[in-house]
Design an enzyme around this catalytic site. Structure first.
Site, mmCIF file in Angstrom:
data_model
loop_
_atom_site.group_PDB
_atom_site.id
_atom_site.type_symbol
_atom_site.label_atom_id
_atom_site.label_comp_id
_atom_site.label_asym_id
_atom_site.label_seq_id
_atom_site.Cartn_x
_atom_site.Cartn_y
_atom_site.Cartn_z
ATOM 1 N N GLU B 52 10.233 -4.563 6.753
ATOM 2 C CA GLU B 52 8.792 -4.741 6.589
ATOM 3 C C GLU B 52 8.547 -5.395 5.230
ATOM 4 O OE1 GLU B 52 6.614 -1.077 7.442
ATOM 5 O OE2 GLU B 52 5.158 -1.661 5.924
ATOM 6 N N ASP B 63 -3.519 1.147 -0.940
ATOM 7 C CA ASP B 63 -2.211 1.441 -1.502
ATOM 8 C C ASP B 63 -2.324 2.264 -2.766
ATOM 9 O OD1 ASP B 63 -0.080 0.094 0.103
ATOM 10 O OD2 ASP B 63 -1.409 -1.615 -0.195
#
Lengths: 394, 270
Positions: B52, B63
């Site tokens: 990924e 995040d």
């Protein structure tokens, strides 16, 4: 306009949110729909606006300014509300929703600090826990408001990421909501974010426009020629404009933050220089590069120092129903001084952008025109920074 | 019939062999794009089943601090989408059986141009996109272009999905990215979610492979979780390793090797 409550304004709006928050957004929408149908909610909200916020706010005839500018000027005095700005209208509505939903804690982002102060105030009133996220830059620019929030029992969290301003505070508030979504209500301060926030904030701010309409009809027997308001995310402008959208004779004019000038690259003029994108949960106009990276923005006004605009504004701009103009820092500071000396009213630096828009556009109006400027907040918080800007305070 | 997406091939093989998928994450361009290419090669050499790759974003509002810092370093090194596509094109040519996934915010796709993005992603050999801010309700905007170019849109499901989980499971393609804790990305010491209950419920809706992510920081946690699902995704632990390497002044090759060693700790090399 958005009659189907879908959260779409033409191509704008939507709910571009992380999965962790999707259920909470649904829950909020359900709670809001129920509240809308419940007369008891409306009555309670109105009572709070009246007895706590001090509404209706004055619609003040600015006689000297009218003579000076050659048109009939009214000021919608949101600066006279409890806590000193229009932000309280929205916060009281959202806090009542939070209480109905059984949430124990309010969180908020803030730029100029007015929304943070309003949220801290509501949290104190209702006995809720309160955490406010504020960019480090803004904590310096608006140090008085930081202490006000603390005095009201809120915890102010300094955000140092990115440009350490409103957009970064908003990102951090979203992160915090993801971390503690179960017991936390996120009180968004402007007509931005994922659906249903732009709709909820607009609905809680439309009291500004509703009052203007009633008072103008009572005093003049006709609608105003133009409404002027400043726009960062756009909540006071949306609240001012919304009840008049179906009245084409009323010009809707918004002043966005031109900073050092749109050509300088140092500004927050989203409509003038932005492109369509998806950020902070909504599709709207943003200041960004050709790969969608948000570009740093700048304004003397912490409340308008944001790289986006509410989705309904983007739509009003596209359809031509509202007009958007850039006002520079210098023009806003001149207007800050102008209103102070002309009427003895010190406006917030944000609201000064709307005042500047009229002084700039005065040739477009005659004495028969009635123009209403929304003074979204008072300027006490800005006195020190403007004094420094003018070199009068070190 | 178009050819099968290699994500399906990979999970079918893993299930047939009774193995779990290990999916490491790296931010493209941290500390620069050539380092990313080396890091991904080390990951694969040490047992990564899928990879990924994060597209750095200026304002990563979903995040935590570790990925935020990684994104900032990547953007400061001048990383652009064309660099990421170029590097993945080289990697996918060298490792045709490894599915490469991009994790990115929807704005990166939208502003680039949805059709242009998927067209170039297909050309680079990308098998799937994970777009955390594109929930099922907004998916119609990207799904036609994704399908036309044979790229899966990997869905996320969270403990707070509740009544939404069934629809998400039923509409998922490739595999399901199962968020195992609330909040943003980042390493965590403790979990409150009951994995067994969580995955049993998801399994009841769909047989699609399910991989757990968000906060898996060490091999022991990985072993605990993967008995309930089909694989694990590890991101912030990788980025912490890269950050430590940068702070120690290591060159790209050494940083890549340190990430390779970390992946080996999780996989045992397979």
């Amino acid at each position: 306009m958005n009659e189907n409550n879908s959260g779409r304004y033409g191509p704008y709006g939507g709910r571009y949110s992380g999965e962790t928050l999707m259920h909470a957004l649904r829950e909020l929408e359900d709670a809001y729909r129920k509240a809308q149908k419940d007369p008891a909610f409306g009555e309670e909200y109105s009572r709070f606006l009246r007895e706590y916020a001090g509404r209706p706010s004055l619609l003040y005839y600015a006689e000297r300014m009218s003579r000076d500018l050659g048109t009939t000027v009214y000021l919608k005095r949101e600066d006279l509300n409890h806590t000193g700005a229009h932000k309280i209208n929205n916060v009281l509505g959202q806090a009542l929703l939070a209480m109905r939903m059984g949430k124990k804690r309010l969180i908020a982002e803030t730029g100029a600090g007015q929304h943070g102060v309003a949220t801290a105030t509501a949290a104190a009133y209702f006995g809720l826990e309160c955490d406010v996220f504020m960019g480090k830059e803004d904590m310096i620019r608006q140090s008085l408001n930081v202490y006000r929030m603390e005095l009201l029992g809120a915890t102010v969290h300094e955000v140092t990421d990115g440009t350490a301003t409103l957009k970064d505070a908003t990102s951090e508030a979203l992160r915090e909501w993801s971390r503690r979504v179960e017991d936390t209500f996120y009180v968004i301060g402007s007509v931005v974010g994922p659906h249903p926030y732009p709709e909820i904030v607009r609905d809680f701010q439309r009291v500004i426009g509703d009052e203007i309409r009633a008072e103008m009809l009572e005093k003049h027997g006709r609608l105003p020629s133009a409404l002027l308001a400043c726009v960062g995310g756009g909540s006071n402008a949306m609240g001012t404009f919304y009840p008049f959208i179906g009245d084409p004779s009323v010009r809707l004019m918004a002043a966005e933050a031109g900073g050092e000038g749109v050509d300088s690259g140092r500004h927050a003029a989203t409509v003038a220089a932005g492109t369509t994108g998806v950020f902070h949960g909504m599709k709207s106009l943003f200041l960004q590069d050709d790969e969608g990276q948000i570009t740093p923005v700048y304004s003397i006004s912490a409340g308008m120092d944001y790289p986006g605009i509410g989705p309904e504004h983007a739509y009003l701009h596209d359809t031509g129903r509202a007009e958007y103009f850039s006002i520079t820092d210098d023009e806003a500071v001149d207007a800050f001084e102008y209103l102070s000396r002309m009427e003895g009213i010190i406006p917030a630096i944000e609201s000064s952008h709307a005042v500047a828009l009229l002084t700039k556009m005065k040739s477009g109006f005659t004495p028969d025109d009635t123009v209403v400027i929304t003074i979204s907040g008072r300027g006490d918080k800005d006195v020190e920074a403007i004094g420094r800007y003018r070199g009068k305070i070190r | 019939m178009s050819k099968e997406n290699i994500i399906d091939t990979a999970f079918r093989r893993l299930r047939a062999e009774g193995k779990k998928a290990f999916i490491p994450f790296v931010t493209a361009g941290d500390p620069n794009i050539e380092a990313t290419a080396l890091i991904v090669r080390e990951m694969i050499r040490n047992g990564a089943d899928l990879v990924e790759i994060g597209v750095p974003y200026s304002d990563p509002s979903m995040d935590g601090p570790v990925i935020m810092r990684a994104d900032r370093r990547a953007l400061e090194s001048g990383t652009r989408l064309r660099d990421i596509f170029r590097v993945v094109r080289e990697l996918s040519a060298d490792f045709p059986e490894i599915p490469f996934l991009l994790l990115l915010y929807f704005n990166s796709v939208f502003v680039y141009g949805i059709e242009r993005f998927f067209s170039e992603a297909e050309e680079a050999g990308i098998s799937g996109l994970i777009i955390p801010d594109l929930p099922i309700e907004e998916r119609a905007e990207a799904q036609p272009a994704a399908s036309a170019h044979g790229i899966y849109l990997i869905s996320m499901v969270a403990p707070t999905s509740l009544e939404r989980a069934e629809r998400i499971c039923k509409e998922a393609e490739g595999f399901l990215y199962c968020v195992t804790s609330l909040g943003v990305t980042g390493v965590r010491k403790e979990y409150q979610t009951s994995f067994q209950e969580y995955f049993e419920r998801l399994d009841s809706f769909s047989n699609i492979p399910k991989c757990a992510g968000f906060g898996i920081s060490d091999p022991e946690q990985k072993r605990q979780i993967e008995q309930y699902c089909d694989g694990t995704i590890v991101g912030s632990a990788v980025e912490r390793k890269i950050e430590a390497g940068i702070e120690q002044g290591l060159d790209e090759a050494r940083i890549a090797r340190s990430v390779g060693n970390l992946v080996f700790e999780f996989t045992g090399g397979k």
